[in-house]
Scaffold this active site. Structure first.
Site, PDB file in Angstrom:
ATOM      1  N   SER A  49       0.822  -1.219   0.000  1.00 53.48           N
ATOM      2  CA  SER A  49       0.000   0.000   0.000  1.00 53.48           C
ATOM      3  C   SER A  49       0.856   1.270   0.000  1.00 53.48           C
ATOM      4  O   SER A  49       0.343   2.353  -0.253  1.00 53.48           O
ATOM      5  CB  SER A  49      -0.973   0.010   1.185  1.00 53.48           C
ATOM      6  OG  SER A  49      -0.277   0.118   2.403  1.00 53.48           O
ATOM      7  N   HIS A  50       2.166   1.153   0.258  1.00 56.94           N
ATOM      8  CA  HIS A  50       3.034   2.328   0.208  1.00 56.94           C
ATOM      9  C   HIS A  50       4.278   2.067  -0.636  1.00 56.94           C
ATOM     10  O   HIS A  50       5.311   2.686  -0.446  1.00 56.94           O
ATOM     11  CB  HIS A  50       3.357   2.829   1.626  1.00 56.94           C
ATOM     12  CG  HIS A  50       2.137   3.423   2.261  1.00 56.94           C
ATOM     13  ND1 HIS A  50       1.130   2.642   2.789  1.00 56.94           N
ATOM     14  CD2 HIS A  50       1.701   4.703   2.357  1.00 56.94           C
ATOM     15  CE1 HIS A  50       0.147   3.421   3.219  1.00 56.94           C
ATOM     16  NE2 HIS A  50       0.454   4.669   2.966  1.00 56.94           N
ATOM     17  N   GLU A 190      -4.999   0.533   1.024  1.00 55.91           N
ATOM     18  CA  GLU A 190      -5.542  -0.838   0.946  1.00 55.91           C
ATOM     19  C   GLU A 190      -6.838  -0.838   0.140  1.00 55.91           C
ATOM     20  O   GLU A 190      -7.106  -1.753  -0.643  1.00 55.91           O
ATOM     21  CB  GLU A 190      -5.832  -1.384   2.359  1.00 55.91           C
ATOM     22  CG  GLU A 190      -4.629  -1.536   3.258  1.00 55.91           C
ATOM     23  CD  GLU A 190      -3.694  -2.661   2.822  1.00 55.91           C
ATOM     24  OE1 GLU A 190      -4.082  -3.508   2.006  1.00 55.91           O
ATOM     25  OE2 GLU A 190      -2.541  -2.634   3.290  1.00 55.91           O
TER      26      GLU A 190
HETATM   27  P1  NDP Z   1      -1.760  -2.935   9.054  1.00 54.45           P
HETATM   28  O1  NDP Z   1      -3.092  -3.061   9.689  1.00 54.45           O
HETATM   29  O2  NDP Z   1      -1.450  -3.759   7.879  1.00 54.45           O
HETATM   30  O3  NDP Z   1      -0.645  -3.248  10.141  1.00 54.45           O
HETATM   31  C1  NDP Z   1      -0.533  -2.469  11.302  1.00 54.45           C
HETATM   32  C2  NDP Z   1       0.532  -2.993  12.218  1.00 54.45           C
HETATM   33  O4  NDP Z   1       0.045  -4.132  12.910  1.00 54.45           O
HETATM   34  C3  NDP Z   1       1.802  -3.437  11.517  1.00 54.45           C
HETATM   35  O5  NDP Z   1       2.897  -3.085  12.309  1.00 54.45           O
HETATM   36  C4  NDP Z   1       1.616  -4.944  11.397  1.00 54.45           C
HETATM   37  O6  NDP Z   1       2.832  -5.666  11.299  1.00 54.45           O
HETATM   38  C5  NDP Z   1       0.899  -5.259  12.697  1.00 54.45           C
HETATM   39  N1  NDP Z   1       0.071  -6.453  12.617  1.00 54.45           N
HETATM   40  C6  NDP Z   1      -0.786  -6.804  11.636  1.00 54.45           C
HETATM   41  N2  NDP Z   1      -1.392  -7.981  11.941  1.00 54.45           N
HETATM   42  C7  NDP Z   1      -0.889  -8.362  13.152  1.00 54.45           C
HETATM   43  C8  NDP Z   1      -1.107  -9.481  14.012  1.00 54.45           C
HETATM   44  N3  NDP Z   1      -1.953 -10.454  13.688  1.00 54.45           N
HETATM   45  N4  NDP Z   1      -0.421  -9.550  15.162  1.00 54.45           N
HETATM   46  C9  NDP Z   1       0.468  -8.565  15.515  1.00 54.45           C
HETATM   47  N5  NDP Z   1       0.714  -7.486  14.739  1.00 54.45           N
HETATM   48  C10 NDP Z   1       0.041  -7.393  13.581  1.00 54.45           C
HETATM   49  O7  NDP Z   1      -1.432  -1.396   8.734  1.00 54.45           O
HETATM   50  P2  NDP Z   1      -2.387  -0.275   8.139  1.00 54.45           P
HETATM   51  O8  NDP Z   1      -3.061  -0.815   6.936  1.00 54.45           O
HETATM   52  O9  NDP Z   1      -3.216   0.319   9.202  1.00 54.45           O
HETATM   53  O10 NDP Z   1      -1.297   0.813   7.693  1.00 54.45           O
HETATM   54  C11 NDP Z   1      -0.399   0.512   6.645  1.00 54.45           C
HETATM   55  C12 NDP Z   1       0.592   1.618   6.448  1.00 54.45           C
HETATM   56  O11 NDP Z   1      -0.048   2.779   5.968  1.00 54.45           O
HETATM   57  C13 NDP Z   1       1.371   2.059   7.682  1.00 54.45           C
HETATM   58  O12 NDP Z   1       2.728   1.856   7.363  1.00 54.45           O
HETATM   59  C14 NDP Z   1       1.063   3.544   7.823  1.00 54.45           C
HETATM   60  O13 NDP Z   1       2.168   4.344   8.222  1.00 54.45           O
HETATM   61  C15 NDP Z   1       0.665   3.905   6.416  1.00 54.45           C
HETATM   62  N6  NDP Z   1      -0.213   5.073   6.399  1.00 54.45           N
HETATM   63  C16 NDP Z   1       0.303   6.282   6.040  1.00 54.45           C
HETATM   64  C17 NDP Z   1      -0.498   7.399   6.038  1.00 54.45           C
HETATM   65  C18 NDP Z   1       0.040   8.747   5.714  1.00 54.45           C
HETATM   66  O14 NDP Z   1      -0.707   9.711   5.756  1.00 54.45           O
HETATM   67  N7  NDP Z   1       1.294   8.910   5.405  1.00 54.45           N
HETATM   68  C19 NDP Z   1      -1.926   7.318   6.372  1.00 54.45           C
HETATM   69  C20 NDP Z   1      -2.340   6.005   6.766  1.00 54.45           C
HETATM   70  C21 NDP Z   1      -1.508   4.925   6.758  1.00 54.45           C
HETATM   71  P3  NDP Z   1       3.231  -6.370   9.878  1.00 54.45           P
HETATM   72  O15 NDP Z   1       3.579  -5.222   8.955  1.00 54.45           O
HETATM   73  O16 NDP Z   1       4.376  -7.254  10.211  1.00 54.45           O
HETATM   74  O17 NDP Z   1       2.020  -7.113   9.386  1.00 54.45           O
HETATM   75  O1  PYC Z   2      -2.963   4.841   2.937  1.00 55.91           O
HETATM   76  O2  PYC Z   2      -4.378   6.051   4.113  1.00 55.91           O
HETATM   77  C1  PYC Z   2      -3.357   5.930   3.409  1.00 55.91           C
HETATM   78  C2  PYC Z   2      -2.541   7.130   3.146  1.00 55.91           C
HETATM   79  C3  PYC Z   2      -2.978   8.430   3.130  1.00 55.91           C
HETATM   80  C4  PYC Z   2      -1.862   9.194   2.828  1.00 55.91           C
HETATM   81  C5  PYC Z   2      -0.815   8.321   2.674  1.00 55.91           C
HETATM   82  N1  PYC Z   2      -1.255   7.066   2.880  1.00 55.91           N
END
Ligand code: NDP
Ligand code: PYC
Length: 340
Positions: A49-50, A190
Site C-alpha cells: 500500500s506504500h 488498501e
Molecule cells: P496494518 O493493519 O497492515 O498493520 C498495522 C501494524 O500491525 C503493523 O505493524 C503490522 O505488522 C501489525 N500487525 C498486523 N497484523 C498483526 C497481528 N496479527 N499480530 C500482531 N501485529 C500485527 O497497517 P495499516 O493498513 O493500518 O497501515 C499501513 C501503512 O499505511 C502504515 O505503514 C502507515 O504508516 C501507512 N499510512 C500512512 C499514512 C500517511 O498519511 N502517510 C496514512 C495512513 C496509513 P506487519 O507489517 O508485520 O504485518
Molecule cells: O494509505 O491512508 C493511506 C494514506 C494516506 C496518505 C498516505 N497514505
C-alpha cells in the site's frame, strides 16, 4: 514497445531505478533519494500500500504544483529538545533524513526530544522513521494527520485523516519491536489496491456518501472511512490532529483537504516525531529495561501470538536473500515508459 516482464531486483537496484525516475522528473537528490528509499523499502518489506503504486501520485502532486521537488529542508531550530524543521513544501521523507541526526543528539542530551516537521507533503509509511530511531538505541514514536477521509465514530462525514501512528523499541539481539498503523480500520491505500483489483472491501471499513455501510471501494473512497476500534481509534486519531497539526502550527486533515481540493494528490501538513533515551528514565539500567521487554515479547510469542512487524521482517529477509519480485503491472507503475 516490448511487453514489460516481471522482474526481480536487489533493494539497491530498485532504489536507484526509482530515484532515477524522480530525478528525470526534476526532483533534487534529497527528495528523489529519500522517496526512493522508502518506496523500495516498502516493496522489500511486502508493504504494497506504500510501495511503487505511490510513485504516480508523488509525480502528479509535484506536477500539479502541490509539492516542491527541488525543496531543501531547513532545520530552523535545534538548540533544545524540540527540533523544528521546515520541509519547504517538499516531501516529509527528506525532511526526516535532515532531522534524524539532531533528534538522536538531542534525545541523548535531554533524555527526550521531538521533531516537529512543518510544511511537508506526505504519502509514506512511518515505520522507516521509527526503525531508524531504534537503530540508535532510542525508542521512537511518529504520527501525522493526512486529509479528511475518515468520519469520527458516530458521524458519517469525512473529518479526520487516516492518521498513522508508529512506535519502535530497540532490541539488543533482534529486529526492533515496531508497529505502524493507520487509525482508520485500514489505510486508504488498501482500499485503492482492492478497487484496482476489482474486489470488494470487507464490511465495517467504510460508509458511502449517504452514510450507509458499503463494501464497494469506489463508494468508500467517495464516502467516509471508519476509525479502528470505534470511539477508541476516533479519539487517538483526534489526538494526532491535536499534537501533529494544531500544536505544531500546521494543517489539520480537514484543512489539508480544503487546501488541496482533491484526494488524488498527496496532502501537505506536518508531522511529529519523538525519541526517548531508555537510559534516562529510571534508576534501573537500560539493560534491565531491555531484559524486562524481552520477557514481555517472549510472553506474547509463547501464547502463539506474533509481534507486529514480524511479517514485514520475514518479507525483508526473503527479499534480501532472493530479491524483490515485482509483477509486470508493478514495473509499469515505476515508469510506464520502461520497455525492458
Ligand atoms: P496494518 O493493519 O497492515 O498493520 C498495522 C501494524 O500491525 C503493523 O505493524 C503490522 O505488522 C501489525 N500487525 C498486523 N497484523 C498483526 C497481528 N496479527 N499480530 C500482531 N501485529 C500485527 O497497517 P495499516 O493498513 O493500518 O497501515 C499501513 C501503512 O499505511 C502504515 O505503514 C502507515 O504508516 C501507512 N499510512 C500512512 C499514512 C500517511 O498519511 N502517510 C496514512 C495512513 C496509513 P506487519 O507489517 O508485520 O504485518
Ligand atoms: O494509505 O491512508 C493511506 C494514506 C494516506 C496518505 C498516505 N497514505
Amino acid at each position: 514497445m516490448e511487453k514489460v516482464l516481471a522482474q526481480t531486483f536487489t533493494y539497491e537496484a530498485l532504489t536507484s531505478l526509482i530515484e532515477n525516475v524522480f530525478r528525470e522528473a526534476n526532483f533534487n537528490s534529497y527528495q528523489a533519494g529519500a522517496i526512493a528509499r522508502v518506496i523500495a523499502a516498502a516493496e522489500r518489506d511486502g508493504c504494497k500500500s506504500h510501495g511503487v503504486y505511490r510513485i504516480a501520485g508523488c509525480l502528479r502532486t509535484a506536477a500539479a504544483g502541490k509539492a516542491d521537488p527541488t525543496a531543501v529542508p531547513q532545520v530552523v531550530e535545534c538548540s533544545g529538545p524540540i527540533i523544528k524543521v521546515d520541509a519547504k513544501c517538499g516531501f516529509a521523507n527528506a525532511a526526516f533524513e535532515f532531522a534524524l541526526p539532531h533528534l538522536v543528539e538531542r534525545a541523548r542530551k535531554h533524555g527526550l526530544a521531538a521533531v516537529a516537521i512543518n510544511n511537508c507533503v506526505h504519502f509514506a509509511a512511518l515505520w522507516p522513521e521509527v526503525e531508524a530511531i531504534t537503530e540508535h538505541g532510542l525508542v521512537g514514536m511518529a504520527m501525522c494527520p493526512s486529509y479528511a477521509t475518515v468520519a469520527p465514530t458516530g458521524g458519517t462525514k469525512p473529518l479526520l485523516g487516516t492518521n498513522p501512528f508508529a512506535f519502535g523499541w530497540p532490541r539488543p539481539d533482534a529486529a526492533p519491536y515496531v508497529f505502524d498503523f493507520a487509525t482508520s480500520v485500514a489505510a486508504r491505500g488498501e482500499i485503492e489496491i482492492l478497487r484496482r483489483a476489482g474486489k470488494p472491501i470487507p464490511e465495517g471499513w467504510a460508509l458511502d456518501a449517504e452514510g450507509a455501510p458499503t463494501t464497494d471501494p469506489d463508494a468508500a473512497l467517495s464516502g467516509a472511512m471508519l476509525p479502528f476500534g470505534n470511539h477508541k481509534g476516533s479519539a487517538i486519531s483526534t489526538m494526532i490532529e491535536l499534537l501533529a497539526a494544531a500544536m505544531i502550527g500546521d494543517l489539520t486533515s480537514s484543512e489539508a483537504l480544503d487546501e488541496l481540493g482533491t484526494t488524488t494528490l498527496a496532502p501537505r501538513h506536518g508531522e511529529l516525531i519523538l525519541a526517548f533515551d531508555p537510559d534516562r528514565f529510571s534508576a534501573q539500567s537500560s539493560v534491565a529495561a531491555a531484559v524486562r521487554a524481552e520477557g514481555l515479547f517472549d510472553g506474547i510469542v509463547r501464547q502463539g501470538a506474533r509481534l507486529p512487524s514480524q511479517r514485514r521482517f520475514e518479507a525483508r529477509k526473503r527479499s534480501l536473500s532472493s530479491g524483490i519480485h515485482l509483477t509486470a503491472d508493478e514495473i509499469e507503475m515505476i515508469d510506464p515508459n520502461l520497455d525492458q
